[in-house]
Design an enzyme around this catalytic site. Structure first.
Site, PDB file in Angstrom:
ATOM      1  CB  ILE A 110      -5.079   3.110  -1.450  1.00 39.82           C
ATOM      2  CG1 ILE A 110      -6.207   3.776  -0.656  1.00 39.82           C
ATOM      3  CG2 ILE A 110      -5.565   2.678  -2.825  1.00 39.82           C
ATOM      4  CD1 ILE A 110      -6.679   5.091  -1.226  1.00 39.82           C
TER       5      ILE A 110
ATOM      6  CB  THR B  96      -0.931   0.027   1.225  1.00 37.59           C
ATOM      7  OG1 THR B  96      -0.140   0.098   2.413  1.00 37.59           O
ATOM      8  CG2 THR B  96      -1.815  -1.198   1.279  1.00 37.59           C
ATOM      9  CG  ASP B  97      -1.251   4.873  -1.196  1.00 42.19           C
ATOM     10  OD1 ASP B  97      -1.870   4.593  -0.141  1.00 42.19           O
ATOM     11  OD2 ASP B  97      -1.810   5.361  -2.193  1.00 42.19           O
ATOM     12  CB  VAL B  98       1.416   7.436   2.832  1.00 41.85           C
ATOM     13  CG1 VAL B  98       0.614   8.461   2.040  1.00 41.85           C
ATOM     14  CG2 VAL B  98       1.632   7.900   4.247  1.00 41.85           C
TER      15      VAL B  98
END
Length: 131
Positions: A21, A16-18
């Site tokens: 997601i 995921t990103d920050v």
């Protein structure tokens, strides 16, 4: 033709990103793993043995992905792989990433069959018949 194969995975923090997601490129990893497991299941051998016994390697020739919805941290995902078309030198697949019966991405993938020198090679009939 449409024989379907299922592969299940979970979204980990590293995917995921920050914002939690799934980063778009990681879907390529998910569908690659699903294709690999399909090949292991159907041929009953791994990629190393495919190369050493048959001198066969599958390469992605094209991949077209449609992103519909995002997956999130800790989601349980299922990747459904369907064989759309098979020939002695190509495999066309539809791969769908699903979360609780909800379609997240849809990818059409074309695999080319080559030998260890990168030259197009026909897949042996005994292997085609297993797909």
């Amino acid at each position: 033709m449409s024989k379907k194969y299922s592969y299940k995975t979970k979204v980990y923090y590293e995917d995921t990103d920050v914002g939690g997601i799934v980063y778009y490129a990681n879907y390529l990893k998910f569908i690659e793993r699903a294709r690999t497991e399909m090949i292991y299941q159907q041929f009953e051998i791994n990629h190393q043995k495919l190369k050493s016994i048959y001198d066969v390697i599958f390469l992605v020739r094209s991949c077209n992905i449609k992103y519909i919805k995002s997956a999130n941290f800790e989601d349980e995902l299922e990747i459904i792989t369907s064989i759309i078309k098979k020939t002695s030198v190509r495999l066309n697949l539809l791969q769908e990433v699903i979360r609780s019966n909800e379609l997240l991405i849809s990818a059409t993938v074309e695999l080319a069959v080559v030998n260890s020198k990168g030259i197009v090679k026909k897949l042996p009939k005994e292997l085609i018949d297993k797909l």
